[in-house]
Design a protein around this motif. Structure first.
Motif, PDB file in Angstrom:
ATOM      1  N   ILE A 119       7.007 -16.134   3.154  1.00  0.00           N
ATOM      2  CA  ILE A 119       5.558 -16.173   3.402  1.00  0.00           C
ATOM      3  C   ILE A 119       4.871 -15.036   2.669  1.00  0.00           C
ATOM      4  N   ARG A 120       5.508 -13.853   2.695  1.00  0.00           N
ATOM      5  CA  ARG A 120       4.941 -12.674   2.032  1.00  0.00           C
ATOM      6  C   ARG A 120       4.752 -12.923   0.543  1.00  0.00           C
ATOM      7  N   ARG A 121       5.713 -13.579  -0.098  1.00  0.00           N
ATOM      8  CA  ARG A 121       5.633 -13.813  -1.539  1.00  0.00           C
ATOM      9  C   ARG A 121       4.537 -14.805  -1.908  1.00  0.00           C
ATOM     10  N   ARG A 122       4.139 -15.635  -0.957  1.00  0.00           N
ATOM     11  CA  ARG A 122       3.100 -16.627  -1.240  1.00  0.00           C
ATOM     12  C   ARG A 122       1.693 -16.056  -1.109  1.00  0.00           C
ATOM     13  N   ILE A 123       1.571 -14.865  -0.535  1.00  0.00           N
ATOM     14  CA  ILE A 123       0.259 -14.257  -0.338  1.00  0.00           C
ATOM     15  C   ILE A 123      -0.011 -13.260  -1.469  1.00  0.00           C
ATOM     16  N   PRO A 124      -1.095 -13.414  -2.214  1.00  0.00           N
ATOM     17  CA  PRO A 124      -1.417 -12.437  -3.274  1.00  0.00           C
ATOM     18  C   PRO A 124      -1.615 -11.048  -2.679  1.00  0.00           C
ATOM     19  N   ASP A 125      -1.249 -10.022  -3.433  1.00  0.00           N
ATOM     20  CA  ASP A 125      -1.351  -8.642  -2.946  1.00  0.00           C
ATOM     21  C   ASP A 125      -2.759  -8.271  -2.483  1.00  0.00           C
ATOM     22  N   PRO A 126      -3.814  -8.617  -3.243  1.00  0.00           N
ATOM     23  CA  PRO A 126      -5.172  -8.251  -2.777  1.00  0.00           C
ATOM     24  C   PRO A 126      -5.514  -8.861  -1.420  1.00  0.00           C
ATOM     25  N   LEU A 127      -5.103 -10.128  -1.214  1.00  0.00           N
ATOM     26  CA  LEU A 127      -5.386 -10.773   0.067  1.00  0.00           C
ATOM     27  C   LEU A 127      -4.577 -10.135   1.188  1.00  0.00           C
ATOM     28  N   LEU A 128      -3.295  -9.852   0.913  1.00  0.00           N
ATOM     29  CA  LEU A 128      -2.457  -9.214   1.928  1.00  0.00           C
ATOM     30  C   LEU A 128      -2.978  -7.822   2.281  1.00  0.00           C
ATOM     31  N   ALA A 129      -3.435  -7.088   1.266  1.00  0.00           N
ATOM     32  CA  ALA A 129      -3.998  -5.754   1.506  1.00  0.00           C
ATOM     33  C   ALA A 129      -5.229  -5.851   2.406  1.00  0.00           C
TER      34      ALA A 129
ATOM     35  N   LEU B  17      -5.913  -8.250   4.590  1.00  0.00           N
ATOM     36  CA  LEU B  17      -5.481  -8.630   5.935  1.00  0.00           C
ATOM     37  C   LEU B  17      -4.881  -7.437   6.675  1.00  0.00           C
ATOM     38  N   LEU B  18      -4.094  -6.629   5.969  1.00  0.00           N
ATOM     39  CA  LEU B  18      -3.510  -5.443   6.586  1.00  0.00           C
ATOM     40  C   LEU B  18      -4.590  -4.432   6.978  1.00  0.00           C
ATOM     41  N   ALA B  19      -5.593  -4.251   6.108  1.00  0.00           N
ATOM     42  CA  ALA B  19      -6.684  -3.316   6.409  1.00  0.00           C
ATOM     43  C   ALA B  19      -7.465  -3.779   7.637  1.00  0.00           C
ATOM     44  N   LEU B  20      -7.737  -5.078   7.710  1.00  0.00           N
ATOM     45  CA  LEU B  20      -8.439  -5.608   8.881  1.00  0.00           C
ATOM     46  C   LEU B  20      -7.582  -5.478  10.137  1.00  0.00           C
ATOM     47  N   GLY B  21      -6.269  -5.722   9.982  1.00  0.00           N
ATOM     48  CA  GLY B  21      -5.371  -5.543  11.113  1.00  0.00           C
ATOM     49  C   GLY B  21      -5.372  -4.112  11.610  1.00  0.00           C
ATOM     50  N   ALA B  22      -5.370  -3.152  10.659  1.00  0.00           N
ATOM     51  CA  ALA B  22      -5.419  -1.736  11.029  1.00  0.00           C
ATOM     52  C   ALA B  22      -6.690  -1.429  11.806  1.00  0.00           C
ATOM     53  N   CYS B  23      -7.810  -1.978  11.366  1.00  0.00           N
ATOM     54  CA  CYS B  23      -9.081  -1.714  12.042  1.00  0.00           C
ATOM     55  C   CYS B  23      -9.087  -2.292  13.459  1.00  0.00           C
ATOM     56  N   ILE B  24      -8.450  -3.455  13.635  1.00  0.00           N
ATOM     57  CA  ILE B  24      -8.350  -4.038  14.979  1.00  0.00           C
ATOM     58  C   ILE B  24      -7.528  -3.131  15.886  1.00  0.00           C
ATOM     59  N   PHE B  25      -6.391  -2.641  15.378  1.00  0.00           N
ATOM     60  CA  PHE B  25      -5.539  -1.761  16.185  1.00  0.00           C
ATOM     61  C   PHE B  25      -6.251  -0.450  16.515  1.00  0.00           C
TER      62      PHE B  25
ATOM     63  N   ALA C  83      -1.569  -1.233   3.269  1.00  0.00           N
ATOM     64  CA  ALA C  83      -2.725  -1.773   2.552  1.00  0.00           C
ATOM     65  C   ALA C  83      -3.031  -0.930   1.322  1.00  0.00           C
ATOM     66  N   PHE C  84      -2.959   0.396   1.461  1.00  0.00           N
ATOM     67  CA  PHE C  84      -3.217   1.287   0.338  1.00  0.00           C
ATOM     68  C   PHE C  84      -2.130   1.164  -0.732  1.00  0.00           C
ATOM     69  N   ALA C  85      -0.912   0.771  -0.324  1.00  0.00           N
ATOM     70  CA  ALA C  85       0.169   0.612  -1.288  1.00  0.00           C
ATOM     71  C   ALA C  85       0.000  -0.653  -2.122  1.00  0.00           C
ATOM     72  N   LEU C  86      -0.808  -1.595  -1.639  1.00  0.00           N
ATOM     73  CA  LEU C  86      -0.967  -2.880  -2.325  1.00  0.00           C
ATOM     74  C   LEU C  86      -2.254  -2.978  -3.135  1.00  0.00           C
ATOM     75  N   ALA C  87      -3.219  -2.102  -2.896  1.00  0.00           N
ATOM     76  CA  ALA C  87      -4.514  -2.205  -3.586  1.00  0.00           C
ATOM     77  C   ALA C  87      -5.111  -0.819  -3.765  1.00  0.00           C
ATOM     78  N   ASP C  88      -6.105  -0.735  -4.639  1.00  0.00           N
ATOM     79  CA  ASP C  88      -6.785   0.536  -4.891  1.00  0.00           C
ATOM     80  C   ASP C  88      -7.555   0.978  -3.650  1.00  0.00           C
ATOM     81  N   ALA C  89      -7.680   2.289  -3.516  1.00  0.00           N
ATOM     82  CA  ALA C  89      -8.391   2.842  -2.371  1.00  0.00           C
ATOM     83  C   ALA C  89      -9.827   2.342  -2.309  1.00  0.00           C
ATOM     84  N   SER C  90     -10.461   2.200  -3.479  1.00  0.00           N
ATOM     85  CA  SER C  90     -11.861   1.756  -3.507  1.00  0.00           C
ATOM     86  C   SER C  90     -12.025   0.351  -2.940  1.00  0.00           C
TER      87      SER C  90
END
Length: 329
Positions: free
Chosen positions: A7-17, A19-27, A239-246
């Motif tokens: 499943i991870r390989r099917r998700i593009p890095d920008p989209l996964l980043a 989703l992870l950032a939004l997940g972090a904000c929820i937590f 999330a930061f490991a998968l996409a630029d900080a900006s």
């Protein structure tokens, strides 16, 4: 390969980043709500201790995986200072939540990048031009809109809760500056590991002066402090490991949406119009500062690369690199 990896390989890095950032904000929003819930029976200092203790417990698998070989350092004093400031910031923020709606506390915490801009100019001697200064000033105007000093409810619109959250944001910005200096010579693993190891004993000392044990009903929430904090931290880091900080930083402001929802349904809080206007101003200023800093870093890196390329082409026997068709676009 596990089904998760597939499943991870099917998700593009920008989209996964994203989703992870939004997940972090929820937590992180859940963490704030849990802190506020516990504030009816636990002092903020005690809550900060339990958050760090169970945060350490949930981080043990990460520490076991990465080991402790990266802990050799000649800057232990800086690590100790950074951890101390982080703990004080957490205690101020947790105590402030007892006096404020979680949405207001979250919005005021967004002033941290504004303070970081000021300290980067004063301490790190970074060159801050008129655009970022203007955005910083505008952001603090947003703070005034939330505080409403003209209302007369408290001295200059700042009560105990507001003051503690703003102090917490200032200390968070201070930690950002310290981490920037540490990252010049220390690994990211060492920076994270030292924080996890030092925070719990540092938080215990002030907690003992206001100590009280959680009730039986409160223990699930106490454990959840560490779980939410750790999951949020791991999601944010990945999330930061998968996409630029900006690209990642603007997602942090979605915390406001989640905390408003939690405030309405958990605590019956309803933000007023000035809150929304002030929050929009603060968030707009923060996003602009983040994007501007990313642009300047990119421009600096491009200039350095061009300078190096010019120097290389000037070496005897070195042929200049001609642009390809793709480079000319």
């Amino acid at each position: 390969m596990t089904s998760f990896d597939q499943i991870r390989r099917r998700i593009p890095d920008p989209l996964l980043a994203a989703l992870l950032a939004l997940g972090a904000c929820i937590f992180f929003a859940l963490l704030s709500a849990t802190v506020k819930h516990l504030s009816t029976e636990l002092h903020g200092f005690v809550t900060a201790f339990w958050r760090n203790l169970f945060g350490f417990v949930f981080m043990i698998p990460w520490l076991w995986r990465h080991g402790f070989g990266s802990l050799r350092t000649g800057r232990f004093g800086t690590y100790l200072f950074r951890s101390s400031i982080s703990v004080v910031s957490m205690m101020c923020g947790f105590t402030g939540l007892a006096f404020l709606p979680i949405a207001n506390a979250t919005s005021l915490s967004f002033t941290a990048p504004l303070f970081a801009t000021i300290m980067a100019a004063l301490i790190l001697k970074e060159r801050v031009r008129i655009r970022r200064w203007s955005a910083t000033l505008l952001g603090f105007c947003g703070v005034l809109l939330i505080l409403q000093p003209w209302s007369g409810d408290s001295l200059a619109g700042i009560g105990i809760g507001e003051g503690l959250i703003i102090v917490s944001a200032f200390l968070t910005a201070t930690v950002t500056i310290i981490v920037k200096t540490l990252s010049r010579s220390e690994s990211s693993q060492a920076i994270v590991t030292y924080m996890v190891l030092l925070a719990t004993p540092l938080a215990l000392v002030p907690a003992t002066f206001v100590w009280s044990w959680p009730s039986l009903e409160a223990w699930p929430y106490v454990v959840a402090l560490g779980l939410f904090g750790t999951l949020g931290h791991l999601c944010w880091t990945h999330a930061f490991a998968l996409a630029d900080a900006s690209a990642i930083v603007p997602y942090d402001y979605s915390r406001l949406i989640f905390t408003v929802i939690l405030g309405v349904f958990w605590f019956g809080e309803h933000p007023d119009t000035w809150f929304w206007i002030g929050s929009a101003v603060i968030i707009g200023a923060g996003i602009y500062i983040a994007q501007r800093e990313a642009f300047l870093r990119h421009a600096k890196a491009t200039q350095a690369a061009a300078t190096q390329a010019t120097a290389d082409s000037a070496q005897p026997g070195t042929a200049p690199v001609l642009p390809t068709k793709d480079d000319a676009r």
